[in-house]
Design a protein around this motif. Structure first.
Motif, PDB file in Angstrom:
ATOM      1  N   ARG A 188      -3.532  12.423  -4.571  1.00 56.73           N
ATOM      2  CA  ARG A 188      -4.412  13.688  -4.791  1.00 56.73           C
ATOM      3  C   ARG A 188      -4.401  14.740  -3.900  1.00 56.73           C
ATOM      4  NH1 ARG A 188      -9.307  12.412  -3.741  1.00 56.73           N
ATOM      5  NH2 ARG A 188      -9.309  10.337  -3.208  1.00 56.73           N
ATOM      6  N   LEU A 189      -3.404  15.092  -2.833  1.00 51.80           N
ATOM      7  CA  LEU A 189      -3.198  15.794  -1.863  1.00 51.80           C
ATOM      8  C   LEU A 189      -2.971  17.125  -2.653  1.00 51.80           C
ATOM      9  CD1 LEU A 189      -1.263  14.075   1.271  1.00 51.80           C
ATOM     10  CD2 LEU A 189      -3.870  14.847   0.840  1.00 51.80           C
ATOM     11  N   ALA A 190      -2.047  17.123  -3.807  1.00 54.42           N
ATOM     12  CA  ALA A 190      -1.563  18.373  -4.187  1.00 54.42           C
ATOM     13  C   ALA A 190      -2.963  18.817  -5.282  1.00 54.42           C
ATOM     14  CB  ALA A 190      -0.364  18.078  -5.088  1.00 54.42           C
ATOM     15  N   ASP A 191      -3.850  18.433  -5.582  1.00 59.76           N
ATOM     16  CA  ASP A 191      -5.019  18.771  -6.112  1.00 59.76           C
ATOM     17  C   ASP A 191      -5.960  19.774  -5.453  1.00 59.76           C
ATOM     18  OD1 ASP A 191      -3.524  17.202  -8.111  1.00 59.76           O
ATOM     19  OD2 ASP A 191      -4.970  15.316  -7.978  1.00 59.76           O
ATOM     20  N   GLY A 192      -5.600  20.415  -4.392  1.00 60.99           N
ATOM     21  CA  GLY A 192      -6.611  21.038  -3.616  1.00 60.99           C
ATOM     22  C   GLY A 192      -7.086  20.388  -2.552  1.00 60.99           C
ATOM     23  N   PHE A 193      -6.958  19.314  -2.098  1.00 63.30           N
ATOM     24  CA  PHE A 193      -7.448  18.488  -0.940  1.00 63.30           C
ATOM     25  C   PHE A 193      -7.085  19.293   0.097  1.00 63.30           C
ATOM     26  CE2 PHE A 193      -7.162  16.009   2.887  1.00 63.30           C
ATOM     27  CZ  PHE A 193      -8.228  15.022   2.616  1.00 63.30           C
ATOM     28  N   ALA A 194      -8.066  19.496   1.105  1.00 60.16           N
ATOM     29  CA  ALA A 194      -8.343  20.204   2.429  1.00 60.16           C
ATOM     30  C   ALA A 194      -8.843  19.450   3.394  1.00 60.16           C
ATOM     31  CB  ALA A 194      -8.653  21.686   1.996  1.00 60.16           C
ATOM     32  N   GLY A 195      -8.265  19.689   4.773  1.00 59.57           N
ATOM     33  CA  GLY A 195      -9.234  19.113   5.695  1.00 59.57           C
ATOM     34  C   GLY A 195     -10.379  20.105   6.142  1.00 59.57           C
ATOM     35  N   PRO A 196     -11.086  19.384   7.114  1.00 67.69           N
ATOM     36  CA  PRO A 196     -12.369  20.268   7.624  1.00 67.69           C
ATOM     37  C   PRO A 196     -12.072  21.461   8.190  1.00 67.69           C
ATOM     38  CG  PRO A 196     -12.438  18.036   8.499  1.00 67.69           C
ATOM     39  CD  PRO A 196     -11.127  18.120   7.887  1.00 67.69           C
ATOM     40  N   SER A 197     -10.607  21.596   8.691  1.00 64.70           N
ATOM     41  CA  SER A 197     -10.165  23.197   9.333  1.00 64.70           C
ATOM     42  C   SER A 197      -9.736  24.097   8.019  1.00 64.70           C
ATOM     43  CB  SER A 197      -8.910  22.777   9.981  1.00 64.70           C
ATOM     44  OG  SER A 197      -7.907  22.478   9.290  1.00 64.70           O
ATOM     45  N   GLY A 198      -9.788  23.451   6.818  1.00 63.42           N
ATOM     46  CA  GLY A 198      -9.378  24.511   5.410  1.00 63.42           C
ATOM     47  C   GLY A 198      -7.797  24.091   5.370  1.00 63.42           C
ATOM     48  N   GLU A 199      -7.154  23.422   6.287  1.00 66.14           N
ATOM     49  CA  GLU A 199      -5.657  23.285   6.089  1.00 66.14           C
ATOM     50  C   GLU A 199      -5.418  22.453   4.853  1.00 66.14           C
ATOM     51  OE1 GLU A 199      -1.696  23.460   7.615  1.00 66.14           O
ATOM     52  OE2 GLU A 199      -3.330  24.558   7.775  1.00 66.14           O
ATOM     53  N   LYS A 200      -4.510  22.748   4.058  1.00 69.58           N
ATOM     54  CA  LYS A 200      -3.900  21.877   2.702  1.00 69.58           C
ATOM     55  C   LYS A 200      -2.610  21.390   3.251  1.00 69.58           C
ATOM     56  CE  LYS A 200      -6.243  24.828  -0.746  1.00 69.58           C
ATOM     57  NZ  LYS A 200      -6.186  25.372  -2.159  1.00 69.58           N
ATOM     58  N   TYR A 201      -2.532  19.970   2.399  1.00 70.12           N
ATOM     59  CA  TYR A 201      -1.412  19.285   2.889  1.00 70.12           C
ATOM     60  C   TYR A 201      -0.623  19.064   1.519  1.00 70.12           C
ATOM     61  CZ  TYR A 201      -4.157  18.623   7.096  1.00 70.12           C
ATOM     62  OH  TYR A 201      -4.738  18.453   8.282  1.00 70.12           O
ATOM     63  N   ASP A 202      -0.292  20.105   0.955  1.00 68.61           N
ATOM     64  CA  ASP A 202       0.490  19.972  -0.215  1.00 68.61           C
ATOM     65  C   ASP A 202       1.904  20.474   0.068  1.00 68.61           C
ATOM     66  OD1 ASP A 202      -0.200  22.581   0.236  1.00 68.61           O
ATOM     67  OD2 ASP A 202      -1.251  22.872  -1.824  1.00 68.61           O
ATOM     68  N   LEU A 203       2.550  20.951   1.136  1.00 64.39           N
ATOM     69  CA  LEU A 203       3.783  21.198   1.367  1.00 64.39           C
ATOM     70  C   LEU A 203       5.028  20.287   1.039  1.00 64.39           C
ATOM     71  CD1 LEU A 203       2.994  23.192   4.800  1.00 64.39           C
ATOM     72  CD2 LEU A 203       3.350  24.077   2.419  1.00 64.39           C
ATOM     73  N   PRO A 204       6.070  20.530   0.878  1.00 60.64           N
ATOM     74  CA  PRO A 204       7.056  19.592   0.281  1.00 60.64           C
ATOM     75  C   PRO A 204       7.406  18.492   1.734  1.00 60.64           C
ATOM     76  CG  PRO A 204       8.054  21.895   0.184  1.00 60.64           C
ATOM     77  CD  PRO A 204       6.492  21.997   0.716  1.00 60.64           C
ATOM     78  N   GLU A 205       7.181  18.916   2.986  1.00 57.95           N
ATOM     79  CA  GLU A 205       7.096  18.017   3.905  1.00 57.95           C
ATOM     80  C   GLU A 205       6.106  16.866   4.012  1.00 57.95           C
ATOM     81  OE1 GLU A 205       6.073  21.777   6.256  1.00 57.95           O
ATOM     82  OE2 GLU A 205       7.383  21.094   4.249  1.00 57.95           O
ATOM     83  N   ASP A 206       4.799  17.272   3.549  1.00 59.08           N
ATOM     84  CA  ASP A 206       3.715  16.407   3.282  1.00 59.08           C
ATOM     85  C   ASP A 206       3.935  15.381   2.086  1.00 59.08           C
ATOM     86  OD1 ASP A 206       2.553  17.915   5.460  1.00 59.08           O
ATOM     87  OD2 ASP A 206       1.634  19.384   4.126  1.00 59.08           O
ATOM     88  N   ILE A 207       4.454  15.978   1.104  1.00 58.30           N
ATOM     89  CA  ILE A 207       4.756  15.178  -0.305  1.00 58.30           C
ATOM     90  C   ILE A 207       6.078  14.994  -0.603  1.00 58.30           C
ATOM     91  CG2 ILE A 207       3.792  14.970  -2.712  1.00 58.30           C
ATOM     92  CD1 ILE A 207       1.614  16.677  -1.983  1.00 58.30           C
ATOM     93  N   PRO A 208       6.720  14.286  -0.039  1.00 56.05           N
ATOM     94  CA  PRO A 208       8.250  14.210  -0.191  1.00 56.05           C
ATOM     95  C   PRO A 208       8.411  13.923  -1.770  1.00 56.05           C
ATOM     96  CG  PRO A 208       7.566  12.462   1.418  1.00 56.05           C
ATOM     97  CD  PRO A 208       6.139  12.994   0.860  1.00 56.05           C
ATOM     98  N   GLU A 209       9.516  14.512  -2.112  1.00 51.28           N
ATOM     99  CA  GLU A 209      10.115  14.741  -3.468  1.00 51.28           C
ATOM    100  C   GLU A 209      10.556  13.461  -3.889  1.00 51.28           C
ATOM    101  OE1 GLU A 209      13.104  16.974  -6.599  1.00 51.28           O
ATOM    102  OE2 GLU A 209      12.629  17.536  -4.527  1.00 51.28           O
ATOM    103  N   GLY A 210       9.946  12.601  -4.969  1.00 53.79           N
ATOM    104  CA  GLY A 210      10.570  11.479  -5.439  1.00 53.79           C
ATOM    105  C   GLY A 210      10.128  10.351  -4.548  1.00 53.79           C
ATOM    106  N   HIS A 211       8.938  10.435  -3.918  1.00 52.66           N
ATOM    107  CA  HIS A 211       8.423   9.504  -3.222  1.00 52.66           C
ATOM    108  C   HIS A 211       7.952   7.972  -4.086  1.00 52.66           C
ATOM    109  CE1 HIS A 211       4.129  10.038  -4.262  1.00 52.66           C
ATOM    110  NE2 HIS A 211       4.395  11.430  -4.242  1.00 52.66           N
ATOM    111  N   ILE A 212       7.945   7.006  -3.335  1.00 54.76           N
ATOM    112  CA  ILE A 212       7.198   5.893  -3.959  1.00 54.76           C
ATOM    113  C   ILE A 212       5.979   5.966  -4.418  1.00 54.76           C
ATOM    114  CG2 ILE A 212       8.970   4.255  -2.952  1.00 54.76           C
ATOM    115  CD1 ILE A 212       6.869   3.321  -1.358  1.00 54.76           C
ATOM    116  N   THR A 213       5.288   5.027  -5.447  1.00 59.27           N
ATOM    117  CA  THR A 213       3.881   5.022  -5.525  1.00 59.27           C
ATOM    118  C   THR A 213       3.420   3.611  -5.428  1.00 59.27           C
ATOM    119  OG1 THR A 213       4.598   4.482  -7.835  1.00 59.27           O
ATOM    120  CG2 THR A 213       4.114   6.826  -7.447  1.00 59.27           C
ATOM    121  N   ALA A 214       1.966   3.974  -5.195  1.00 66.06           N
ATOM    122  CA  ALA A 214       1.295   2.695  -4.849  1.00 66.06           C
ATOM    123  C   ALA A 214       1.280   1.578  -5.958  1.00 66.06           C
ATOM    124  CB  ALA A 214      -0.270   3.191  -4.560  1.00 66.06           C
TER     125      ALA A 214
END
Length: 455
Positions: free
Chosen positions: A388-414
């Motif tokens: 759900r990081l790409a769905d607009g999740f943001a930390g308390p600082s307002g930083e979002k974690y939806d960059l390519p290095e945050d969500i690797p392309e083709g990563h495994i799923t739970a």
């Protein structure tokens, strides 16, 4: 640790002389440029390297430097890495070759860098590679041996030597014995005396006569021990905050940065140590979880959380804690092949994911300095695990974690969902003995689980 005194100039001249004797027909502009680069480049921090390259391009316009031929040494280094279960990282090889170039022109040098930068393995791999080349008779190399001393683990008297307070007889120190043994050894092998510990003005000043052109260790007993031509003094230190300029100017410098290596080479070597009955699919699943969740978790830790104790900037030490926790909870109980039953194999992905999430929580999340930050990490990890990081999740600082290095392309799923946040669960056993039953738990108890009983 930058120094541009006359000793640095002498090191450049020595390197230029060695290159001229080795390549008498080559252009002297190229030889001088190479000597300047070989002596100076290894001590620069990464953000100073472009500035240095810009300066030398102005000083030597139009001079194209051919790539140095270290093919035989790199082959030997690959073999040494395989023997030691290390990864042949290009940055690691670059620094190891720079260390060799510095050893050739300076008899005293310092390997500087924070923990997990590869300082120890750099000289060990180089020593083994030189020995392998000597066994094959390549490039006239000789075998290499090293002796390691921790100067801060003992007193000054125990390090250099002292008069016995009772008998007033002279007693040699640890360093004096090691140094004398290397100096009196008549074999042609390279001999390195490695002092692995913090450098301070208390004990290092006594080394000044060793590090300058005298190359002699002067003891309080009046004995003077001259360094042989095949000896080197190597200091392995984290920083030079309290070292005097006199000491810094006497030593060559090789600077290593931990963020250039990162945690992944350690993880790959760690996976290679698993027992043989853990198949390739198991290891790929574990490595996939590391690549998926660990980098973004470290970034969240750095950006949003206050730690109870500082960890390394690139997060290598929390990654090592994660590896050790995962191994203790899942790999160690299954070290016996008979413990992996057919029922357990069917649910292995679930066990891997559950153990990894627990280990990640208590390594990266365990560094949090308050319950408030632990709750923040809980919210973040659930969002990351549930994609759900790409769905607009943001930390308390307002930083979002939806960059390519945050969500690797083709990563495994739970493979298994997390328990609800309002129903904390304490696991009694991560892996049941012989795989006879599922993971047990008690609702309402969020204390960490005890380690599993061996199967």
């Amino acid at each position: 640790h930058y120094d541009y005194g006359m000793r640095a100039v002498m090191a450049v001249l020595r390197a230029a002389g060695n290159l001229k004797r080795r390549y008498p027909e080559d252009d002297e502009y190229e030889l001088m440029l190479r000597s300047i680069i070989d002596v100076n480049l290894c001590k620069f921090l990464s953000h100073d390297v472009p500035l240095f390259k810009g300066i030398i391009s102005d000083l030597f316009p139009g001079v194209v430097l051919p790539k140095a031929d270290y093919a035989l040494m790199e082959t030997a280094m690959h073999e040494a890495c395989t023997e030691m279960n290390l990864q042949p990282d290009p940055y690691f090889f670059l620094k190891t070759i720079q260390l060799y170039e510095m050893i050739v022109v300076r008899h005293g040098l310092m390997i500087v860098g924070q923990p997990f930068s590869g300082k120890t393995m750099s000289y060990r791999v180089l020593a083994r590679a030189l020995s392998l080349m000597a066994e094959r008779g390549e490039e006239g190399q000789v075998k290499c041996e090293y002796h390691v001393v921790n100067p801060k683990a003992i007193t000054m008297g125990q390090l250099y030597g002292q008069n016995d307070p009772q008998t007033h007889e002279w007693q040699d120190g640890v360093l004096a014995v090691v140094y004398r043994g290397c100096a009196q050894d008549q074999s042609p092998n390279r001999k390195w005396v490695v002092l692995d510990g913090p450098v301070d003005a208390i004990w290092i000043e006594n080394m000044n006569t060793v590090l300058d052109d005298n190359k002699k260790l002067c003891l309080n007993s009046g004995e003077i021990i001259a360094m042989s031509s095949v000896m080197n003094m190597i200091f392995e230190v984290a920083d030079l905050a309290v070292a005097s300029p006199a000491t810094v100017s006497r030593c060559g410098m090789v600077y290593l940065e931990p963020h250039q290596l990162g945690w992944r080479p350690l993880c790959v070597s760690w996976l290679a140590e698993f027992p043989e009955h853990f198949d390739k699919k198991f290891k790929e699943r574990v490595l996939g979880l590391f690549d998926w969740l660990l980098p973004v978790s470290i970034r969240f830790l750095r950006r949003e959380m206050k730690e109870v104790a500082a960890t390394t900037e690139e997060g290598t030490n929390v990654a090592v804690t994660l590896m050790r926790t995962f191994r203790a909870l899942l790999v160690a109980p299954l070290s016996d092949p008979k413990a992996i039953t057919k029922e357990l194999k069917k649910e292995m992905e679930t066990h891997i994911d559950a153990t990894f999430v627990f280990a990640l929580t208590w390594s990266v999340g365990g560094s949090a300095g308050s319950n408030e930050h632990r709750a923040l990490f809980d919210t973040f990890l659930r969002a990351a695990y549930e994609c759900r990081l790409a769905d607009g999740f943001a930390g308390p600082s307002g930083e979002k974690y939806d960059l390519p290095e945050d969500i690797p392309e083709g990563h495994i799923t739970a493979s298994t969902p997390l328990p609800p946040a309002e129903r904390p669960v304490r696991a009694r056993a991560r892996v049941p003995p012989h795989g006879t039953e599922g993971v047990e738990g008690e609702e309402g108890d969020a204390s960490p689980p005890p380690p599993p009983e061996p199967a």
